[in-house]
Design a protein around this motif. Sequence first.
Motif, PDB file in Angstrom:
ATOM      1  N   SER A 114       0.844  -1.276  -0.089  1.00 20.61           N
ATOM      2  CA  SER A 114      -0.217   0.118   0.071  1.00 20.61           C
ATOM      3  C   SER A 114       0.969   1.149  -0.094  1.00 20.61           C
ATOM      4  O   SER A 114       1.972   1.391   0.878  1.00 20.61           O
ATOM      5  N   GLU A 115       0.368   2.262  -0.867  1.00 20.98           N
ATOM      6  CA  GLU A 115       1.250   3.367  -0.943  1.00 20.98           C
ATOM      7  C   GLU A 115       0.718   4.598   0.036  1.00 20.98           C
ATOM      8  O   GLU A 115       1.463   5.370   0.383  1.00 20.98           O
ATOM      9  N   CYS A 116      -0.610   4.109   0.516  1.00 19.19           N
ATOM     10  CA  CYS A 116      -1.225   5.003   1.723  1.00 19.19           C
ATOM     11  C   CYS A 116      -1.717   4.226   2.558  1.00 19.19           C
ATOM     12  O   CYS A 116      -2.823   3.752   2.561  1.00 19.19           O
ATOM     13  N   PRO A 117      -0.946   3.847   3.553  1.00 11.94           N
ATOM     14  CA  PRO A 117      -1.348   2.640   4.451  1.00 11.94           C
ATOM     15  C   PRO A 117      -2.177   3.361   5.688  1.00 11.94           C
ATOM     16  O   PRO A 117      -2.279   2.889   6.944  1.00 11.94           O
ATOM     17  N   SER A 118      -2.770   4.698   5.612  1.00  8.28           N
ATOM     18  CA  SER A 118      -3.181   5.331   6.647  1.00  8.28           C
ATOM     19  C   SER A 118      -4.631   4.820   7.190  1.00  8.28           C
ATOM     20  O   SER A 118      -4.966   5.329   8.363  1.00  8.28           O
ATOM     21  N   GLY A 119      -5.110   3.949   6.475  1.00  8.61           N
ATOM     22  CA  GLY A 119      -6.260   3.544   6.703  1.00  8.61           C
ATOM     23  C   GLY A 119      -6.526   2.327   7.943  1.00  8.61           C
ATOM     24  O   GLY A 119      -5.268   1.716   7.939  1.00  8.61           O
ATOM     25  N   LYS A 120      -7.471   1.737   8.206  1.00 11.05           N
ATOM     26  CA  LYS A 120      -7.425   0.643   9.062  1.00 11.05           C
ATOM     27  C   LYS A 120      -7.046  -0.757   8.225  1.00 11.05           C
ATOM     28  O   LYS A 120      -7.165  -0.924   6.977  1.00 11.05           O
ATOM     29  N   VAL A 121      -6.214  -1.626   8.870  1.00 17.04           N
ATOM     30  CA  VAL A 121      -6.005  -2.814   8.287  1.00 17.04           C
ATOM     31  C   VAL A 121      -7.046  -3.761   7.447  1.00 17.04           C
ATOM     32  O   VAL A 121      -6.796  -3.828   6.403  1.00 17.04           O
ATOM     33  N   ILE A 122      -8.301  -3.718   8.105  1.00 15.25           N
ATOM     34  CA  ILE A 122      -9.183  -4.378   7.367  1.00 15.25           C
ATOM     35  C   ILE A 122      -9.716  -3.702   6.062  1.00 15.25           C
ATOM     36  O   ILE A 122     -10.203  -4.299   5.162  1.00 15.25           O
ATOM     37  N   ASP A 123      -9.555  -2.385   6.172  1.00 20.78           N
ATOM     38  CA  ASP A 123      -9.791  -1.360   4.808  1.00 20.78           C
ATOM     39  C   ASP A 123      -8.859  -1.942   3.724  1.00 20.78           C
ATOM     40  O   ASP A 123      -9.191  -1.925   2.509  1.00 20.78           O
ATOM     41  N   LEU A 124      -7.649  -1.798   3.959  1.00 28.20           N
ATOM     42  CA  LEU A 124      -6.530  -2.169   3.110  1.00 28.20           C
ATOM     43  C   LEU A 124      -6.915  -3.705   2.421  1.00 28.20           C
ATOM     44  O   LEU A 124      -6.593  -3.842   1.290  1.00 28.20           O
ATOM     45  N   ILE A 125      -7.061  -4.466   3.350  1.00 25.54           N
ATOM     46  CA  ILE A 125      -7.339  -5.790   3.095  1.00 25.54           C
ATOM     47  C   ILE A 125      -8.571  -6.015   1.978  1.00 25.54           C
ATOM     48  O   ILE A 125      -8.522  -6.541   0.911  1.00 25.54           O
TER      49      ILE A 125
ATOM     50  N   THR B  36     -15.568  -9.761  17.808  1.00 23.82           N
ATOM     51  CA  THR B  36     -14.176  -9.848  17.412  1.00 23.82           C
ATOM     52  C   THR B  36     -13.841 -10.737  15.970  1.00 23.82           C
ATOM     53  O   THR B  36     -13.055 -11.482  16.037  1.00 23.82           O
ATOM     54  N   THR B  37     -14.838 -10.782  15.331  1.00 28.91           N
ATOM     55  CA  THR B  37     -15.019 -11.201  13.966  1.00 28.91           C
ATOM     56  C   THR B  37     -13.991 -11.074  13.130  1.00 28.91           C
ATOM     57  O   THR B  37     -13.321 -11.686  12.274  1.00 28.91           O
ATOM     58  N   CYS B  38     -13.408  -9.825  13.152  1.00 33.07           N
ATOM     59  CA  CYS B  38     -12.350  -9.111  12.145  1.00 33.07           C
ATOM     60  C   CYS B  38     -10.844  -9.507  12.925  1.00 33.07           C
ATOM     61  O   CYS B  38     -10.044  -8.997  12.269  1.00 33.07           O
ATOM     62  N   LYS B  39     -10.773 -10.084  13.860  1.00 36.01           N
ATOM     63  CA  LYS B  39      -9.672 -10.542  14.723  1.00 36.01           C
ATOM     64  C   LYS B  39      -8.497 -10.969  13.468  1.00 36.01           C
ATOM     65  O   LYS B  39      -9.162 -11.697  12.801  1.00 36.01           O
ATOM     66  N   MET B  40      -7.279 -10.607  13.818  1.00 34.39           N
ATOM     67  CA  MET B  40      -6.228 -11.168  13.117  1.00 34.39           C
ATOM     68  C   MET B  40      -5.051 -11.731  14.077  1.00 34.39           C
ATOM     69  O   MET B  40      -4.955 -10.866  15.091  1.00 34.39           O
ATOM     70  N   ILE B  41      -4.497 -12.569  13.695  1.00 33.01           N
ATOM     71  CA  ILE B  41      -3.260 -13.068  14.543  1.00 33.01           C
ATOM     72  C   ILE B  41      -2.124 -12.461  14.186  1.00 33.01           C
ATOM     73  O   ILE B  41      -1.905 -12.729  12.868  1.00 33.01           O
ATOM     74  N   VAL B  42      -1.353 -11.557  14.854  1.00 28.34           N
ATOM     75  CA  VAL B  42      -0.145 -10.979  14.261  1.00 28.34           C
ATOM     76  C   VAL B  42       1.014 -12.036  14.494  1.00 28.34           C
ATOM     77  O   VAL B  42       1.298 -12.272  15.831  1.00 28.34           O
ATOM     78  N   VAL B  43       1.490 -12.400  13.756  1.00 26.09           N
ATOM     79  CA  VAL B  43       2.665 -13.319  13.602  1.00 26.09           C
ATOM     80  C   VAL B  43       4.042 -12.615  13.657  1.00 26.09           C
ATOM     81  O   VAL B  43       4.681 -12.848  14.410  1.00 26.09           O
TER      82      VAL B  43
ATOM     83  N   THR C 167      -0.475   0.541  15.345  1.00 24.71           N
ATOM     84  CA  THR C 167      -0.923   1.265  16.335  1.00 24.71           C
ATOM     85  C   THR C 167      -1.259   0.479  17.554  1.00 24.71           C
ATOM     86  O   THR C 167      -1.480  -0.436  17.620  1.00 24.71           O
ATOM     87  N   GLU C 168      -1.001   1.496  18.689  1.00 22.52           N
ATOM     88  CA  GLU C 168      -1.310   1.069  19.822  1.00 22.52           C
ATOM     89  C   GLU C 168      -2.641   0.367  20.006  1.00 22.52           C
ATOM     90  O   GLU C 168      -3.661   0.761  19.494  1.00 22.52           O
ATOM     91  N   MET C 169      -3.015  -0.700  21.036  1.00 23.12           N
ATOM     92  CA  MET C 169      -4.220  -1.265  21.148  1.00 23.12           C
ATOM     93  C   MET C 169      -5.259  -0.250  21.751  1.00 23.12           C
ATOM     94  O   MET C 169      -4.635   0.641  22.769  1.00 23.12           O
ATOM     95  N   ASN C 170      -6.305  -0.182  21.327  1.00 25.56           N
ATOM     96  CA  ASN C 170      -7.277   0.915  21.825  1.00 25.56           C
ATOM     97  C   ASN C 170      -8.111   0.534  23.085  1.00 25.56           C
ATOM     98  O   ASN C 170      -8.004  -0.695  23.426  1.00 25.56           O
TER      99      ASN C 170
ATOM    100  N   CYS D  88     -10.294  -4.014  12.582  1.00 22.06           N
ATOM    101  CA  CYS D  88     -10.952  -2.780  12.120  1.00 22.06           C
ATOM    102  C   CYS D  88     -10.671  -1.474  12.910  1.00 22.06           C
ATOM    103  O   CYS D  88     -11.263  -0.407  12.656  1.00 22.06           O
ATOM    104  N   GLN D  89      -9.806  -1.982  14.027  1.00 21.10           N
ATOM    105  CA  GLN D  89      -9.368  -0.787  14.916  1.00 21.10           C
ATOM    106  C   GLN D  89      -7.972  -0.786  14.934  1.00 21.10           C
ATOM    107  O   GLN D  89      -7.341   0.570  15.531  1.00 21.10           O
ATOM    108  N   THR D  90      -7.129  -1.402  13.955  1.00 15.18           N
ATOM    109  CA  THR D  90      -5.885  -1.150  13.887  1.00 15.18           C
ATOM    110  C   THR D  90      -5.220  -0.705  12.699  1.00 15.18           C
ATOM    111  O   THR D  90      -5.742  -1.102  11.493  1.00 15.18           O
ATOM    112  N   SER D  91      -4.157   0.161  12.781  1.00 16.53           N
ATOM    113  CA  SER D  91      -3.749   0.808  11.541  1.00 16.53           C
ATOM    114  C   SER D  91      -2.160   0.540  11.407  1.00 16.53           C
ATOM    115  O   SER D  91      -1.429   0.167  12.309  1.00 16.53           O
ATOM    116  N   LEU D  92      -1.767   0.240  10.056  1.00 16.79           N
ATOM    117  CA  LEU D  92      -0.319  -0.017   9.900  1.00 16.79           C
ATOM    118  C   LEU D  92       0.514   1.076   9.976  1.00 16.79           C
ATOM    119  O   LEU D  92       0.244   2.254   9.350  1.00 16.79           O
TER     120      LEU D  92
END
Length: 108
Positions: free
Chosen positions: A16-27, A45-52, A59-62, A82-86
């Motif tokens: 992504s050239e503009c990663p300012s959005g939420k991870v789910i939006d980029l996906i 929590t259906t949009c949860k991602m496991i961070v490997v 971004t920090e956890m809200n 849905c709450q996390t940005s890169l």
Amino acid sequence: MPQIVIENLFNFTIQSECPSGKVIDLIHENGIDWMHACGKKARCTTCKMIVVKGKENLTEMNDREKLFLSQGRLKQDERLSCQTSLIGERIVIRVAERNKFPHLEYSK
């Protein structure tokens, strides 16, 4: 260029050239279905991602994520897409087993 790698989707890579959005939006912008039962409002929590790898590149956890963590609905290595940005260069994530879609083929 910031990158999201979805490990159990055959290492599908999003650049992504503009990663300012939420991870789910980029996906979603890259044509990948990702579950979000509450409409990206942090009510489930259906949009949860496991961070490997690359937790430090998010971004920090809200407060909502912290609540789910304290309730045991999120684990230490999970975040709500849905709450996390890169904010860094690269993350490697996985789709949680219980949040996989039946119409998609997943790798190990």
